[in-house]
Motif scaffolding. Structure first.
Motif, PDB file in Angstrom:
ATOM      1  N   GLN A 208       9.536 -16.983 -17.569  1.00 45.21           N
ATOM      2  CA  GLN A 208       8.899 -17.498 -16.356  1.00 45.21           C
ATOM      3  C   GLN A 208       9.689 -17.112 -15.112  1.00 45.21           C
ATOM      4  O   GLN A 208       9.113 -16.733 -14.086  1.00 45.21           O
ATOM      5  N   ASP A 209      11.032 -17.217 -15.214  1.00 50.11           N
ATOM      6  CA  ASP A 209      11.862 -16.827 -14.077  1.00 50.11           C
ATOM      7  C   ASP A 209      11.728 -15.334 -13.785  1.00 50.11           C
ATOM      8  O   ASP A 209      11.682 -14.915 -12.617  1.00 50.11           O
ATOM      9  N   GLU A 210      11.636 -14.504 -14.854  1.00 50.51           N
ATOM     10  CA  GLU A 210      11.471 -13.064 -14.651  1.00 50.51           C
ATOM     11  C   GLU A 210      10.132 -12.744 -13.976  1.00 50.51           C
ATOM     12  O   GLU A 210      10.056 -11.904 -13.074  1.00 50.51           O
ATOM     13  N   GLU A 211       9.063 -13.428 -14.431  1.00 47.76           N
ATOM     14  CA  GLU A 211       7.760 -13.209 -13.823  1.00 47.76           C
ATOM     15  C   GLU A 211       7.746 -13.633 -12.354  1.00 47.76           C
ATOM     16  O   GLU A 211       7.153 -12.963 -11.501  1.00 47.76           O
ATOM     17  N   GLU A 212       8.410 -14.747 -12.071  1.00 48.30           N
ATOM     18  CA  GLU A 212       8.474 -15.216 -10.691  1.00 48.30           C
ATOM     19  C   GLU A 212       9.239 -14.234  -9.815  1.00 48.30           C
ATOM     20  O   GLU A 212       8.826 -13.927  -8.690  1.00 48.30           O
ATOM     21  N   ARG A 213      10.352 -13.711 -10.329  1.00 50.61           N
ATOM     22  CA  ARG A 213      11.127 -12.736  -9.557  1.00 50.61           C
ATOM     23  C   ARG A 213      10.335 -11.446  -9.348  1.00 50.61           C
ATOM     24  O   ARG A 213      10.395 -10.836  -8.278  1.00 50.61           O
ATOM     25  N   ALA A 214       9.536 -11.032 -10.360  1.00 50.82           N
ATOM     26  CA  ALA A 214       8.713  -9.822 -10.227  1.00 50.82           C
ATOM     27  C   ALA A 214       7.644 -10.017  -9.160  1.00 50.82           C
ATOM     28  O   ALA A 214       7.390  -9.125  -8.349  1.00 50.82           O
ATOM     29  N   ARG A 215       7.017 -11.197  -9.170  1.00 51.04           N
ATOM     30  CA  ARG A 215       6.003 -11.470  -8.145  1.00 51.04           C
ATOM     31  C   ARG A 215       6.610 -11.456  -6.756  1.00 51.04           C
ATOM     32  O   ARG A 215       6.010 -10.956  -5.796  1.00 51.04           O
ATOM     33  N   ARG A 216       7.828 -11.999  -6.643  1.00 51.44           N
ATOM     34  CA  ARG A 216       8.485 -12.014  -5.334  1.00 51.44           C
ATOM     35  C   ARG A 216       8.827 -10.609  -4.871  1.00 51.44           C
ATOM     36  O   ARG A 216       8.687 -10.282  -3.684  1.00 51.44           O
ATOM     37  N   ARG A 217       9.282  -9.755  -5.831  1.00 51.78           N
ATOM     38  CA  ARG A 217       9.600  -8.381  -5.452  1.00 51.78           C
ATOM     39  C   ARG A 217       8.345  -7.626  -4.992  1.00 51.78           C
ATOM     40  O   ARG A 217       8.387  -6.877  -4.020  1.00 51.78           O
ATOM     41  N   ILE A 218       7.235  -7.835  -5.716  1.00 53.92           N
ATOM     42  CA  ILE A 218       5.986  -7.172  -5.326  1.00 53.92           C
ATOM     43  C   ILE A 218       5.532  -7.668  -3.959  1.00 53.92           C
ATOM     44  O   ILE A 218       5.124  -6.886  -3.089  1.00 53.92           O
ATOM     45  N   GLY A 219       5.613  -8.997  -3.759  1.00 49.78           N
ATOM     46  CA  GLY A 219       5.225  -9.556  -2.459  1.00 49.78           C
ATOM     47  C   GLY A 219       6.084  -9.021  -1.336  1.00 49.78           C
ATOM     48  O   GLY A 219       5.588  -8.690  -0.256  1.00 49.78           O
ATOM     49  N   ALA A 220       7.397  -8.915  -1.573  1.00 54.85           N
ATOM     50  CA  ALA A 220       8.300  -8.392  -0.551  1.00 54.85           C
ATOM     51  C   ALA A 220       8.004  -6.919  -0.262  1.00 54.85           C
ATOM     52  O   ALA A 220       8.050  -6.478   0.891  1.00 54.85           O
ATOM     53  N   ALA A 221       7.660  -6.141  -1.321  1.00 57.92           N
ATOM     54  CA  ALA A 221       7.357  -4.727  -1.118  1.00 57.92           C
ATOM     55  C   ALA A 221       6.076  -4.554  -0.296  1.00 57.92           C
ATOM     56  O   ALA A 221       6.020  -3.733   0.628  1.00 57.92           O
ATOM     57  N   VAL A 222       5.043  -5.343  -0.615  1.00 54.18           N
ATOM     58  CA  VAL A 222       3.788  -5.262   0.139  1.00 54.18           C
ATOM     59  C   VAL A 222       4.014  -5.658   1.592  1.00 54.18           C
ATOM     60  O   VAL A 222       3.534  -5.002   2.517  1.00 54.18           O
ATOM     61  N   LEU A 223       4.775  -6.755   1.786  1.00 49.53           N
ATOM     62  CA  LEU A 223       5.066  -7.193   3.150  1.00 49.53           C
ATOM     63  C   LEU A 223       5.840  -6.130   3.911  1.00 49.53           C
ATOM     64  O   LEU A 223       5.584  -5.865   5.098  1.00 49.53           O
ATOM     65  N   GLY A 224       6.794  -5.482   3.235  1.00 46.86           N
ATOM     66  CA  GLY A 224       7.562  -4.426   3.886  1.00 46.86           C
ATOM     67  C   GLY A 224       6.706  -3.251   4.303  1.00 46.86           C
ATOM     68  O   GLY A 224       6.871  -2.694   5.394  1.00 46.86           O
ATOM     69  N   LEU A 225       5.750  -2.877   3.432  1.00 43.80           N
ATOM     70  CA  LEU A 225       4.848  -1.777   3.776  1.00 43.80           C
ATOM     71  C   LEU A 225       3.972  -2.133   4.971  1.00 43.80           C
ATOM     72  O   LEU A 225       3.747  -1.306   5.865  1.00 43.80           O
ATOM     73  N   LEU A 226       3.469  -3.379   4.993  1.00 43.84           N
ATOM     74  CA  LEU A 226       2.642  -3.803   6.121  1.00 43.84           C
ATOM     75  C   LEU A 226       3.433  -3.796   7.422  1.00 43.84           C
ATOM     76  O   LEU A 226       2.938  -3.358   8.462  1.00 43.84           O
ATOM     77  N   VAL A 227       4.662  -4.287   7.371  1.00 40.71           N
ATOM     78  CA  VAL A 227       5.498  -4.303   8.573  1.00 40.71           C
ATOM     79  C   VAL A 227       5.798  -2.881   9.037  1.00 40.71           C
ATOM     80  O   VAL A 227       5.744  -2.567  10.235  1.00 40.71           O
TER      81      VAL A 227
END
Length: 209
Positions: free
Chosen positions: A10-29
């Motif tokens: 569960q912790d790994e899945e949560e960290r993966a979701r956060r990394r994907i979210g951060a990557a998408v946010l970075g691309l948008l910025v």
């Protein structure tokens, strides 16, 4: 599977979701920064409109509170940008008197304006027995009796910007061109323009994009 292993996954899945979210946010910025920098470097300016002339074929006030008018105007638009093109998607042009529309709207043809290009339109504006508010009729008759009336030639529509192959979304365009028209003083209520008269105006228009 033990409870500890479940918590680990569960912790790994949560960290993966956060990394994907951060990557998408970075691309948008990053995309927003690039668009802002391009916009700031190019420094786009809105088009410049000039009301060149107006030809009055008819301008008759009749009781009770009706206006019949027929005029042709020449309006030019210049793109002042040397790196940006302008699409005019839909433009309506009409005449107004003291903020009341007194002619039907005429549609101008869709146009693309290249860098530093100029476009000239010469549409007819007309209205037959257009109802006018009573207080405006009184003001119009007073203006005609003094020999001068202020009409406003207005253009409403949409524009898009083109930089290279990139085309922006649509932006609202409002243009207001004052036209000071002179008549023989003391014009009657039934006929205020007896002959066809062409007025050279060369009046700069206010543009809001």
């Amino acid at each position: 599977m033990t409870e500890k292993e479940c918590d680990y996954h569960q912790d790994e899945e949560e960290r993966a979701r956060r990394r994907i979210g951060a990557a998408v946010l970075g691309l948008l910025v990053a995309a927003a920064v690039v668009i802002f920098l391009v916009w700031a470097i190019l420094h786009p300016h809105g088009p410049r409109f000039v009301l060149q002339d107006a030809t009055i074929y008819a301008f008759n006030v009749s009781q009770p509170n009706f206006l019949t008018s027929n005029l042709q105007v020449t309006v030019s638009s210049r793109n002042p940008n040397d790196k940006i093109g302008i699409f005019y998607d839909h433009l309506d042009i009409y005449a107004s008197y003291r903020n009341q529309q007194v002619t039907l709207a005429t549609i101008l043809p869709a146009t693309y304006q290249g860098h530093l290009d100029m476009t000239v339109w010469s549409p007819f504006l007309y209205g037959t027995t257009v109802p006018v508010a009573p207080y405006l009729t009184a003001a119009m008759m007073q203006d005609l009796n003094t020999g001068m009336i202020l009409l406003n030639v207005k253009i409403d529509g949409w524009v898009r910007w083109k930089v290279g192959t990139w085309i922006s979304g649509r932006y609202r365009l409002h243009v207001n061109c004052p036209a000071y028209i002179t008549f023989a003083a003391g014009g009657s209520s039934s006929s205020s323009a007896a002959a066809v008269v062409k007025y050279q105006l060369l009046q700069r228009c206010a543009v809001d994009v």
